[in-house]
Motif scaffolding. Structure first.
Motif, PDB file in Angstrom:
ATOM      1  N   THR A  72       0.837  -1.194   0.000  1.00  0.00           N
ATOM      2  CA  THR A  72       0.000   0.000   0.000  1.00  0.00           C
ATOM      3  C   THR A  72       0.875   1.249   0.000  1.00  0.00           C
ATOM      4  O   THR A  72       1.837   1.344   0.768  1.00  0.00           O
ATOM      5  CB  THR A  72      -0.925   0.009   1.230  1.00  0.00           C
ATOM      6  OG1 THR A  72      -1.765  -1.153   1.192  1.00  0.00           O
ATOM      7  CG2 THR A  72      -1.805   1.256   1.235  1.00  0.00           C
ATOM      8  N   GLN A 123      -4.698   6.591  -0.911  1.00  0.00           N
ATOM      9  CA  GLN A 123      -4.005   5.323  -0.703  1.00  0.00           C
ATOM     10  C   GLN A 123      -4.409   4.311  -1.774  1.00  0.00           C
ATOM     11  O   GLN A 123      -5.588   4.230  -2.140  1.00  0.00           O
ATOM     12  CB  GLN A 123      -4.345   4.752   0.664  1.00  0.00           C
ATOM     13  CG  GLN A 123      -3.788   5.513   1.836  1.00  0.00           C
ATOM     14  CD  GLN A 123      -4.022   4.781   3.137  1.00  0.00           C
ATOM     15  OE1 GLN A 123      -3.384   3.760   3.420  1.00  0.00           O
ATOM     16  NE2 GLN A 123      -4.937   5.274   3.945  1.00  0.00           N
ATOM     17  N   ASP A 144      -8.515  -0.399   0.743  1.00  0.00           N
ATOM     18  CA  ASP A 144      -9.769  -0.475   1.488  1.00  0.00           C
ATOM     19  C   ASP A 144      -9.925   0.729   2.420  1.00  0.00           C
ATOM     20  O   ASP A 144     -11.037   1.251   2.586  1.00  0.00           O
ATOM     21  CB  ASP A 144      -9.824  -1.773   2.307  1.00  0.00           C
ATOM     22  CG  ASP A 144      -9.943  -3.010   1.428  1.00  0.00           C
ATOM     23  OD1 ASP A 144     -10.329  -2.870   0.244  1.00  0.00           O
ATOM     24  OD2 ASP A 144      -9.655  -4.119   1.928  1.00  0.00           O
ATOM     25  N   GLU A 145      -8.822   1.164   3.030  1.00  0.00           N
ATOM     26  CA  GLU A 145      -8.880   2.317   3.927  1.00  0.00           C
ATOM     27  C   GLU A 145      -9.311   3.574   3.177  1.00  0.00           C
ATOM     28  O   GLU A 145     -10.033   4.412   3.729  1.00  0.00           O
ATOM     29  CB  GLU A 145      -7.522   2.547   4.592  1.00  0.00           C
ATOM     30  CG  GLU A 145      -7.060   1.436   5.520  1.00  0.00           C
ATOM     31  CD  GLU A 145      -6.380   0.294   4.776  1.00  0.00           C
ATOM     32  OE1 GLU A 145      -5.898  -0.628   5.467  1.00  0.00           O
ATOM     33  OE2 GLU A 145      -6.329   0.320   3.522  1.00  0.00           O
ATOM     34  N   GLU A 146      -8.860   3.702   1.935  1.00  0.00           N
ATOM     35  CA  GLU A 146      -9.238   4.865   1.129  1.00  0.00           C
ATOM     36  C   GLU A 146     -10.718   4.817   0.764  1.00  0.00           C
ATOM     37  O   GLU A 146     -11.434   5.825   0.857  1.00  0.00           O
ATOM     38  CB  GLU A 146      -8.394   4.937  -0.138  1.00  0.00           C
ATOM     39  CG  GLU A 146      -8.616   6.196  -0.955  1.00  0.00           C
ATOM     40  CD  GLU A 146      -8.220   7.442  -0.184  1.00  0.00           C
ATOM     41  OE1 GLU A 146      -9.031   8.397  -0.162  1.00  0.00           O
ATOM     42  OE2 GLU A 146      -7.115   7.464   0.400  1.00  0.00           O
ATOM     43  N   ASP A 148     -13.067   3.325   2.437  1.00  0.00           N
ATOM     44  CA  ASP A 148     -13.823   3.580   3.663  1.00  0.00           C
ATOM     45  C   ASP A 148     -13.855   5.080   3.972  1.00  0.00           C
ATOM     46  O   ASP A 148     -14.886   5.620   4.395  1.00  0.00           O
ATOM     47  CB  ASP A 148     -13.212   2.825   4.841  1.00  0.00           C
ATOM     48  CG  ASP A 148     -13.409   1.315   4.746  1.00  0.00           C
ATOM     49  OD1 ASP A 148     -14.266   0.882   3.950  1.00  0.00           O
ATOM     50  OD2 ASP A 148     -12.697   0.582   5.460  1.00  0.00           O
ATOM     51  N   ARG A 149     -12.720   5.737   3.784  1.00  0.00           N
ATOM     52  CA  ARG A 149     -12.658   7.178   4.058  1.00  0.00           C
ATOM     53  C   ARG A 149     -13.625   7.945   3.165  1.00  0.00           C
ATOM     54  O   ARG A 149     -14.387   8.793   3.634  1.00  0.00           O
ATOM     55  CB  ARG A 149     -11.238   7.708   3.846  1.00  0.00           C
ATOM     56  CG  ARG A 149     -11.133   9.217   4.030  1.00  0.00           C
ATOM     57  CD  ARG A 149      -9.721   9.739   3.888  1.00  0.00           C
ATOM     58  NE  ARG A 149      -9.255   9.805   2.524  1.00  0.00           N
ATOM     59  CZ  ARG A 149      -8.462  10.770   2.047  1.00  0.00           C
ATOM     60  NH1 ARG A 149      -8.069  11.755   2.849  1.00  0.00           N
ATOM     61  NH2 ARG A 149      -8.039  10.763   0.807  1.00  0.00           N
ATOM     62  N   GLU A 152     -17.229   7.360   4.008  1.00  0.00           N
ATOM     63  CA  GLU A 152     -17.575   8.077   5.239  1.00  0.00           C
ATOM     64  C   GLU A 152     -17.899   9.542   4.936  1.00  0.00           C
ATOM     65  O   GLU A 152     -18.754  10.146   5.599  1.00  0.00           O
ATOM     66  CB  GLU A 152     -16.432   7.968   6.248  1.00  0.00           C
ATOM     67  CG  GLU A 152     -16.782   8.420   7.649  1.00  0.00           C
ATOM     68  CD  GLU A 152     -17.883   7.591   8.278  1.00  0.00           C
ATOM     69  OE1 GLU A 152     -18.659   8.168   9.080  1.00  0.00           O
ATOM     70  OE2 GLU A 152     -17.984   6.383   7.987  1.00  0.00           O
TER      71      GLU A 152
END
Length: 224
Positions: A72, A123, A144-146, A148-149, A152
């Motif tokens: 990542t 990311q 996945d974090e991107e 989710d951000r 949100e």
């Protein structure tokens, strides 16, 4: 953390303050420069240099010469077309449209829906290759974090995303235009990429229309 053109000096001034905030308690001295690819570099010397480098790497990420498949990284939004988006991570990395993972619509429509301004840090998981026009065995994708951000963002009270402006410049413009009560805070997304988090009763498109003439920047709304 991409800088170019007229925004360079303001970017470096902003970065200097951010770096100082992160490592001011350590026994180090630092110097800022700009690489050949227009990304900033930070040279650190002193007893706590290793610790300081780790702190900055954790906070801001880093540009590495070689990307490894499956890892990542952070790239900045460079361009987009109907086939996907291209992130600048020291080299162009194409994210195909079907690897964005942000719901239906073309990349252009997704960019509008999530308020993605140019040079926004994002990311991604590297698939291999790295050339924006190359065939990759495994395509790169948004992390996945991107995802989710960004999801949100659409669940909140709305945002106005801005590029080519410091947080202080955005705050001063909002206050001068009479909108001090219409936002909760201004979230720093990058050096010159900010996100105005609106209050519950604030209409992001209306806020854009009101301040756009005073803020010479790219503005994109996120509407819940």
């Amino acid at each position: 953390m991409y800088v170019e053109g007229d925004a360079r000096e303001r970017s470096l001034d902003s970065l200097r303050s951010l770096v100082n905030n992160e490592i001011s308690d350590l026994e180090v001295e630092f110097d800022l420069g700009v690489r050949h690819d227009d990304f900033p570099s930070v040279t650190i010397e002193g007893d706590d240099a290793t610790v300081a480098r780790n702190v900055l790497r954790e906070e801001f990420g880093e540009i590495v010469p070689d990307l490894e498949a499956g890892e990542t990284y952070i790239g900045t939004l460079d361009s987009w077309d109907e086939d996907g988006i291209v992130l600048d991570a020291g080299q162009p990395v194409r994210i195909p449209a079907d690897e964005l993972g942000l719901g239906p619509g073309s990349p252009t429509q997704i960019r509008e829906r999530y308020g993605l301004v140019q040079h926004l840090p994002m990311q991604f998981v590297y698939g291999g290759g790295g050339d924006a026009d190359a065939e990759e065995d495994e395509p790169s994708r948004l992390a996945d974090e991107e995802r989710d951000r960004l999801y949100e963002w659409t669940r909140g009270d709305g945002r106005l995303n801005v590029n080519s402006a410091t947080r202080a410049e955005v705050r001063a413009t909002l206050n001068r235009a009479g909108h001090a009560q219409d936002y909760v805070t201004i979230e720093r997304l990058g050096l010159l990429e900010q996100s105005v988090i609106c209050t519950e009763n604030t209409d992001p498109p209306g806020l854009l229309a009101s301040v756009g003439q005073y803020l010479p920047a790219e503005l994109r709304c996120v509407v819940p």
